[in-house]
Enzyme design. Sequence first.
Site, PDB file in Angstrom:
ATOM      1  N   GLU A 144     -39.903 -67.752 -66.145  1.00 44.70           N
ATOM      2  CA  GLU A 144     -40.792 -66.918 -65.321  1.00 44.70           C
ATOM      3  C   GLU A 144     -39.989 -66.284 -64.202  1.00 44.70           C
ATOM      4  O   GLU A 144     -39.276 -66.969 -63.478  1.00 44.70           O
ATOM      5  CB  GLU A 144     -41.930 -67.773 -64.750  1.00 44.70           C
ATOM      6  CG  GLU A 144     -42.823 -67.072 -63.749  1.00 44.70           C
ATOM      7  CD  GLU A 144     -43.452 -65.773 -64.278  1.00 44.70           C
ATOM      8  OE1 GLU A 144     -44.140 -65.824 -65.310  1.00 44.70           O
ATOM      9  OE2 GLU A 144     -43.220 -64.715 -63.655  1.00 44.70           O
ATOM     10  N   GLY A 172     -48.357 -68.509 -63.482  1.00 41.85           N
ATOM     11  CA  GLY A 172     -49.745 -68.037 -63.504  1.00 41.85           C
ATOM     12  C   GLY A 172     -49.896 -66.546 -63.778  1.00 41.85           C
ATOM     13  O   GLY A 172     -51.004 -66.068 -64.003  1.00 41.85           O
ATOM     14  N   LYS A 197     -61.316 -62.451 -57.391  1.00 38.65           N
ATOM     15  CA  LYS A 197     -62.588 -63.190 -57.327  1.00 38.65           C
ATOM     16  C   LYS A 197     -62.777 -63.834 -55.963  1.00 38.65           C
ATOM     17  O   LYS A 197     -63.906 -63.942 -55.461  1.00 38.65           O
ATOM     18  CB  LYS A 197     -62.660 -64.261 -58.428  1.00 38.65           C
ATOM     19  CG  LYS A 197     -63.403 -63.789 -59.648  1.00 38.65           C
ATOM     20  CD  LYS A 197     -62.653 -62.872 -60.570  1.00 38.65           C
ATOM     21  CE  LYS A 197     -62.849 -61.437 -60.449  1.00 38.65           C
ATOM     22  NZ  LYS A 197     -62.007 -60.606 -61.329  1.00 38.65           N
ATOM     23  N   GLY A 255     -47.045 -59.983 -70.564  1.00 40.39           N
ATOM     24  CA  GLY A 255     -48.204 -59.339 -69.950  1.00 40.39           C
ATOM     25  C   GLY A 255     -48.112 -57.833 -69.827  1.00 40.39           C
ATOM     26  O   GLY A 255     -47.522 -57.152 -70.667  1.00 40.39           O
ATOM     27  N   ALA A 262     -63.001 -45.521 -63.395  1.00 36.81           N
ATOM     28  CA  ALA A 262     -64.211 -46.350 -63.272  1.00 36.81           C
ATOM     29  C   ALA A 262     -64.189 -47.455 -64.305  1.00 36.81           C
ATOM     30  O   ALA A 262     -65.160 -47.691 -65.022  1.00 36.81           O
ATOM     31  CB  ALA A 262     -65.457 -45.484 -63.418  1.00 36.81           C
ATOM     32  N   GLY A 263     -63.038 -48.127 -64.419  1.00 38.03           N
ATOM     33  CA  GLY A 263     -62.926 -49.291 -65.296  1.00 38.03           C
ATOM     34  C   GLY A 263     -63.188 -50.555 -64.497  1.00 38.03           C
ATOM     35  O   GLY A 263     -63.776 -50.506 -63.398  1.00 38.03           O
ATOM     36  N   GLY A 318     -61.275 -50.749 -60.931  1.00 33.17           N
ATOM     37  CA  GLY A 318     -61.820 -49.783 -59.981  1.00 33.17           C
ATOM     38  C   GLY A 318     -63.156 -50.229 -59.426  1.00 33.17           C
ATOM     39  O   GLY A 318     -63.403 -50.142 -58.218  1.00 33.17           O
ATOM     40  N   GLU A 344     -63.651 -40.534 -62.238  1.00 30.29           N
ATOM     41  CA  GLU A 344     -63.469 -41.028 -63.608  1.00 30.29           C
ATOM     42  C   GLU A 344     -63.327 -39.850 -64.574  1.00 30.29           C
ATOM     43  O   GLU A 344     -64.110 -38.902 -64.516  1.00 30.29           O
ATOM     44  CB  GLU A 344     -64.654 -41.934 -64.001  1.00 30.29           C
ATOM     45  CG  GLU A 344     -64.814 -42.228 -65.473  1.00 30.29           C
ATOM     46  CD  GLU A 344     -63.624 -42.926 -66.141  1.00 30.29           C
ATOM     47  OE1 GLU A 344     -63.107 -43.903 -65.576  1.00 30.29           O
ATOM     48  OE2 GLU A 344     -63.213 -42.467 -67.236  1.00 30.29           O
ATOM     49  N   HIS A 360     -86.678 -74.114 -66.782  1.00 29.57           N
ATOM     50  CA  HIS A 360     -87.438 -73.210 -65.927  1.00 29.57           C
ATOM     51  C   HIS A 360     -87.459 -73.737 -64.508  1.00 29.57           C
ATOM     52  O   HIS A 360     -87.691 -74.931 -64.312  1.00 29.57           O
ATOM     53  CB  HIS A 360     -88.892 -73.088 -66.429  1.00 29.57           C
ATOM     54  CG  HIS A 360     -89.749 -72.260 -65.521  1.00 29.57           C
ATOM     55  ND1 HIS A 360     -89.624 -70.897 -65.463  1.00 29.57           N
ATOM     56  CD2 HIS A 360     -90.698 -72.610 -64.620  1.00 29.57           C
ATOM     57  CE1 HIS A 360     -90.483 -70.430 -64.560  1.00 29.57           C
ATOM     58  NE2 HIS A 360     -91.148 -71.445 -64.031  1.00 29.57           N
TER      59      HIS A 360
HETATM   60  P1  NAI Z   1     -59.632 -49.794 -67.644  1.00 20.66           P
HETATM   61  O1  NAI Z   1     -58.987 -49.434 -68.917  1.00 20.66           O
HETATM   62  O2  NAI Z   1     -60.685 -50.830 -67.596  1.00 20.66           O
HETATM   63  O3  NAI Z   1     -60.276 -48.469 -66.988  1.00 20.66           O
HETATM   64  C1  NAI Z   1     -59.493 -47.351 -66.653  1.00 20.66           C
HETATM   65  C2  NAI Z   1     -60.423 -46.170 -66.455  1.00 20.66           C
HETATM   66  O4  NAI Z   1     -59.652 -45.094 -65.942  1.00 20.66           O
HETATM   67  C3  NAI Z   1     -61.071 -45.676 -67.735  1.00 20.66           C
HETATM   68  O5  NAI Z   1     -62.437 -45.539 -67.508  1.00 20.66           O
HETATM   69  C4  NAI Z   1     -60.384 -44.337 -67.986  1.00 20.66           C
HETATM   70  O6  NAI Z   1     -61.217 -43.416 -68.651  1.00 20.66           O
HETATM   71  C5  NAI Z   1     -60.063 -43.894 -66.574  1.00 20.66           C
HETATM   72  N1  NAI Z   1     -58.960 -42.935 -66.440  1.00 20.66           N
HETATM   73  C6  NAI Z   1     -57.801 -42.909 -67.126  1.00 20.66           C
HETATM   74  N2  NAI Z   1     -57.029 -41.883 -66.679  1.00 20.66           N
HETATM   75  C7  NAI Z   1     -57.706 -41.277 -65.674  1.00 20.66           C
HETATM   76  C8  NAI Z   1     -57.426 -40.170 -64.815  1.00 20.66           C
HETATM   77  N3  NAI Z   1     -56.272 -39.516 -64.851  1.00 20.66           N
HETATM   78  N4  NAI Z   1     -58.347 -39.803 -63.896  1.00 20.66           N
HETATM   79  C9  NAI Z   1     -59.531 -40.489 -63.825  1.00 20.66           C
HETATM   80  N5  NAI Z   1     -59.840 -41.540 -64.616  1.00 20.66           N
HETATM   81  C10 NAI Z   1     -58.936 -41.934 -65.520  1.00 20.66           C
HETATM   82  O7  NAI Z   1     -58.420 -50.130 -66.672  1.00 20.66           O
HETATM   83  P2  NAI Z   1     -58.335 -50.953 -65.308  1.00 20.66           P
HETATM   84  O8  NAI Z   1     -59.649 -50.999 -64.615  1.00 20.66           O
HETATM   85  O9  NAI Z   1     -57.163 -50.389 -64.585  1.00 20.66           O
HETATM   86  O10 NAI Z   1     -57.998 -52.413 -65.804  1.00 20.66           O
HETATM   87  C11 NAI Z   1     -56.784 -52.666 -66.516  1.00 20.66           C
HETATM   88  C12 NAI Z   1     -56.952 -53.814 -67.469  1.00 20.66           C
HETATM   89  O11 NAI Z   1     -57.162 -55.012 -66.778  1.00 20.66           O
HETATM   90  C13 NAI Z   1     -58.133 -53.618 -68.408  1.00 20.66           C
HETATM   91  O12 NAI Z   1     -57.726 -53.908 -69.718  1.00 20.66           O
HETATM   92  C14 NAI Z   1     -59.147 -54.604 -67.933  1.00 20.66           C
HETATM   93  O13 NAI Z   1     -59.944 -55.098 -68.987  1.00 20.66           O
HETATM   94  C15 NAI Z   1     -58.284 -55.686 -67.300  1.00 20.66           C
HETATM   95  N6  NAI Z   1     -59.043 -56.331 -66.233  1.00 20.66           N
HETATM   96  C16 NAI Z   1     -60.067 -57.167 -66.545  1.00 20.66           C
HETATM   97  C17 NAI Z   1     -60.833 -57.729 -65.578  1.00 20.66           C
HETATM   98  C18 NAI Z   1     -61.987 -58.588 -65.961  1.00 20.66           C
HETATM   99  O14 NAI Z   1     -62.041 -59.020 -67.094  1.00 20.66           O
HETATM  100  N7  NAI Z   1     -62.943 -58.847 -65.062  1.00 20.66           N
HETATM  101  C19 NAI Z   1     -60.581 -57.488 -64.139  1.00 20.66           C
HETATM  102  C20 NAI Z   1     -59.522 -56.561 -63.940  1.00 20.66           C
HETATM  103  C21 NAI Z   1     -58.772 -56.029 -64.937  1.00 20.66           C
END
Ligand code: NAI
Length: 468
Positions: free
Chosen positions: A35, A41, A53, A146, A183-184, A187, A205, A447
């Site tokens: 690592e 981690g 979180k 990763g 808006a993933g 974000g 987004e 309940h």
């Molecule tokens: P994401 O893939 O979830 O979302 C990225 C968003 O950015 C998409 O909606 C996409 O359409 C948009 N996008 C791409 N290029 C763009 C541009 N130039 N302008 C505007 N919008 C644009 O990616 P995110 O949120 O960065 O997360 C990365 C990874 O980490 C994902 O695979 C996610 O599942 C994982 N993750 C999971 C979490 C959880 O399970 N709670 C928490 C944080 C991350």
Amino acid sequence: MAENKFDLTIIGTGPGGYVCAIRASQLGMKVAVVEKRGTHGGTCLNVGCIPSKALLHASELFDEANHGFESFGIKVSPELDLPTMMKHKTDTVKGNVTGIDYLFKKNKITSFLGTGKISGAGKVVVTDEKGAETEIESKSIVIATGSDVAGIPGVDIDEKMVLSSTGALDLKKVPKKMVVVGAGVIGLELGSVWRRLGTEVTVVEYLDRILPGMDDEIAKNFQRILKKQGIEFKLASKVTGVEKAGNGAEVTIEPAKGGDSETIKTDVVLAAIGRTPYTEGLGLEDVGVKKDNRGRITVNEQYETSVKGIYAIGDVIEGPMLAHKAEEEGVALAEMISGQAGHVNYNIIPSVVYTYPEIAAVGKTEEQLKEEGTAYVTGKFPFTANGRAKANRQTDGFVKVLADKTTDRVLGVHIVGPMAGEMIGEAAVLMEFGGSAEDLARTCHAHPTLTEAIKEAALDAGKRVIHM
Ligand code: NAI
């Protein structure tokens, strides 16, 4: 075996790598991990899932104290102490990463801190901070390195004005304005943290919807809730440039389909447009490990790469970039290497967005079922009709159960609502056992609990909902 000879050497100790190491050790292998971060981690424990979180929980309490307590008859005037909130985050991370040290010791796993490079089949060279090299011989090697933040083309992430998730988890003061690009999951989670602490948040987004991949109806409902909370959205828009302007930045935005651009002034920009597999410096080209056109390492069903004895799991290979997906792969791989039948059911990997309310899903979305031509029935139940949600004043959202029209087998469960991430577990277990909507509906749920909304949605799939 000599000191630096191992059965299995794992490069990267995120959830995929460390879990694989522990399972392999349980199965009797002599295991080493490499690592470079200095603490174990990976992204998840150090700068991802766990610290986010910690801040999501703390900021939710602050928001609740500010806006929710009064309706319960509690009068307070909360004041934000950001350094203490950040200390809570740092302490949480520390507790978790030292937990991995303990688990490695307990399982007699040898840890090498430094950068690992595969110098040939069965050989890994570790270079530590001071440049000293150690060679490891290993029957099998696992790449579990990763992923890294995907940058916005032409925009430099300096972690001051333009932040990645790492910088957004470590701000020293609450910015007045934040533009979130993407808006993933990242974000919306980190946008929520800072909105609750007082920042004006605008999410830009590219697509015409939030949370791509999630059930459309859930995403639309959730966007309305976030809007009510004060988050602004600019959908179908792309960020084409970020320039320094005074103490902040000027963000140029264009409609995704082209057209006139506009600029927004902001203090900070959060780049959250996805992550890319991290394989830099591993020496993959030299040993012949192949990647696909998206930079992911290609593996067969046993997670073996194009080179015999070299395996890969987690974010560096195909599939959702989720900690729990990587963990499952780590366990399955260790079991397969030791001659057992390891298996990951990719149809039943829950996903959760830890906002308020939470989003949780497992199985197929309605859009996927329509696309594959599967006949299905839908059952829905809103939290406004759930007694516990009413008592908690947490009535935003609903549960949706999708079941096969002919067999009644549950194909997908989607929740937007309080504690959705905790509730989705029962749907995952049911689906692992091939359960039907009727199975779910006939299972006695305590309940008053929020989980009754799942039972009622399952009842609704059979057209016999009780509390609606
Ligand atoms: P994401 O893939 O979830 O979302 C990225 C968003 O950015 C998409 O909606 C996409 O359409 C948009 N996008 C791409 N290029 C763009 C541009 N130039 N302008 C505007 N919008 C644009 O990616 P995110 O949120 O960065 O997360 C990365 C990874 O980490 C994902 O695979 C996610 O599942 C994982 N993750 C999971 C979490 C959880 O399970 N709670 C928490 C944080 C991350």
